[in-house]
Design a protein around this motif. Structure first.
Motif, PDB file in Angstrom:
ATOM      1  N   SER A   3      62.032  92.359   9.211  1.00 52.49           N
ATOM      2  CA  SER A   3      62.354  91.138   9.909  1.00 52.49           C
ATOM      3  C   SER A   3      62.996  90.379   9.155  1.00 52.49           C
ATOM      4  O   SER A   3      63.347  90.482   7.900  1.00 52.49           O
ATOM      5  CB  SER A   3      60.908  90.168  10.091  1.00 52.49           C
ATOM      6  OG  SER A   3      60.482  89.854   8.520  1.00 52.49           O
TER       7      SER A   3
ATOM      8  N   LYS B 243      64.146  86.329   8.674  1.00 52.11           N
ATOM      9  CA  LYS B 243      63.961  84.706   9.140  1.00 52.11           C
ATOM     10  C   LYS B 243      64.963  83.832   8.289  1.00 52.11           C
ATOM     11  O   LYS B 243      65.195  84.029   7.283  1.00 52.11           O
ATOM     12  CB  LYS B 243      62.691  84.442   8.804  1.00 52.11           C
ATOM     13  CG  LYS B 243      61.432  85.189   9.370  1.00 52.11           C
ATOM     14  CD  LYS B 243      60.046  84.649   8.978  1.00 52.11           C
ATOM     15  CE  LYS B 243      59.130  85.246   9.845  1.00 52.11           C
ATOM     16  NZ  LYS B 243      57.879  85.001   9.461  1.00 52.11           N
TER      17      LYS B 243
ATOM     18  N   ASP C  61      62.638  83.335  13.200  1.00 49.50           N
ATOM     19  CA  ASP C  61      62.729  84.874  13.207  1.00 49.50           C
ATOM     20  C   ASP C  61      64.204  85.173  14.091  1.00 49.50           C
ATOM     21  O   ASP C  61      64.353  84.722  15.050  1.00 49.50           O
ATOM     22  CB  ASP C  61      61.822  85.721  13.926  1.00 49.50           C
ATOM     23  CG  ASP C  61      61.723  87.337  13.570  1.00 49.50           C
ATOM     24  OD1 ASP C  61      62.707  87.721  14.404  1.00 49.50           O
ATOM     25  OD2 ASP C  61      61.008  87.699  12.726  1.00 49.50           O
TER      26      ASP C  61
ATOM     27  N   ASP D  63      62.795  86.826  17.482  1.00 50.94           N
ATOM     28  CA  ASP D  63      62.076  86.148  18.464  1.00 50.94           C
ATOM     29  C   ASP D  63      62.334  85.043  18.780  1.00 50.94           C
ATOM     30  O   ASP D  63      62.522  84.395  19.741  1.00 50.94           O
ATOM     31  CB  ASP D  63      60.612  85.796  17.428  1.00 50.94           C
ATOM     32  CG  ASP D  63      59.839  87.258  17.387  1.00 50.94           C
ATOM     33  OD1 ASP D  63      60.255  88.401  18.150  1.00 50.94           O
ATOM     34  OD2 ASP D  63      59.129  87.213  16.486  1.00 50.94           O
TER      35      ASP D  63
END
Length: 337
Positions: free
Chosen positions: A57, A59, A64, A67
């Protein structure tokens, strides 16, 4: 500000990025280095949302990149290695176009004018981009990255192809930007990175092999922590003064390389930084320092040393820097061999 966790990227059977993790805090100016093909541009493109990730991931300010891509991208300004400019537009037309494309909410004209002033484009705003020098095109690329006042600036080779004067101008601009932005700078001009960046991340074969300040990396890899000095005065007198400085282990005279002065190699005791004490003692005795230079490795030497190490040697160095003591003696012995 930026959290990269267990990031991997595969192209078929080729693993371009291998389980990379790091954190960049707000206000950091980071040098992101690696040989060609090491994976650094891939990581930067994933961070900006231009490339998908295979695992892990990214961020940005808690958002994110997968997302919440819109919220994450709003906080990033990106300058690719080749600035994404439309050469048949004027500078003003192009920056207005990028303003609309990014859906910026600030008042258009004042915002663009402020950026133009910051990157010193005021005198070329109504010129066609195709008629600008490469240095000015780089400025236009940085200007588009600044539109919307992003918290993070990712600059991939911002001085490639520039002449020495243009490099200095862009370097000074990056230093100014670092006062109000988090900056990630990728460059093959390592002296430039050392001048601007407070922290260095080195990537090799898709993995992080170093993450620290330039000074700490130099101290960790260098075997020679001595100072090279050139001081006005007589050799015998100067040697006595230098030997009397607290923390000095040994003083070796290198002879006279300049009229009225003498050169010395001054070795400190383990764990001592003697620069301030040496300067103060010589000043008190009325002596002038013409040269004071560390013999520790510079960033270019660090980069070459680390990227040429075996995989075991890189792992051992990272373990030492991370304070891990459970590294086998065998690993160290293999690297020494």
């Amino acid at each position: 500000m930026i959290e990269v966790s267990s990031l991997s990227k595969s192209y078929g059977n080729h693993l371009a990025v291998d389980n990379v993790s790091f954190t960049i805090n707000k206000g950091d100016v980071i040098g992101f280095l690696g040989p060609n093909g090491a994976g650094k541009s891939t990581i930067m493109n994933i961070m900006t949302g231009y490339l998908s990730l295979t695992h892990g991931s990214v961020k940005v300010d808690g958002y994110d990149i997968v997302d919440n891509p819109e919220q994450a991208k709003k906080r990033i300004g990106y300058l690719p290695e080749i600035p994404p400019v439309y050469i048949d537009m004027t500078v003003r037309e192009y920056l207005y176009f990028m303003y609309d494309l990014k859906k910026v909410k600030f008042p258009k004209k004042p915002h663009i004018n402020e950026i133009a002033k910051l990157v010193k484009l005021e005198n070329v705003m109504d010129r066609l981009i195709k008629n600008l020098s490469k240095g000015y095109r780089q400025r236009v690329g940085i200007a588009q990255a600044l539109i919307g006042n992003p918290d993070v600036l990712i600059l991939d080779e911002p001085t490639v192809g520039l002449d020495p004067k243009q490099i200095i101008e862009i370097r000074n601009l990056i230093a100014r930007l670092g006062k109000n932005h988090t900056v990630i700078l990728s460059s093959h001009i390592l002296s430039e990175v050392q001048e601007v960046c407070k922290r260095i991340i080195i990537i090799n074969k898709g993995k992080i092999i170093a993450d620290d300040t330039p000074d700490n990396l130099s101290q960790g890899l260098s075997t020679d922590h001595s100072l090279h000095l050139r001081v006005t005065g007589k050799e015998e007198d100067l040697k006595k003064i230098l030997c009397s400085v607290p923390g000095v282990k040994s003083v070796v005279s290198l002879g006279s390389k300049e009229a009225g002065s003498c050169d010395f190699n001054v070795e400190p005791k383990t764990g001592h930084d003697i620069r301030a004490a040496v300067s103060q003692r010589l000043s008190e005795r009325g002596k002038t320092i013409l040269i004071m230079a560390s013999n520790e490795m510079n960033l270019e030497q660090i980069f070459l040393r680390l990227t040429e190490m075996s995989d075991n040697g890189q792992e051992f160095f990272m373990a030492q820097n991370n304070g891990e003591s459970e590294v086998s003696d065998k690993t160290q012995e293999e690297e020494e061999i």
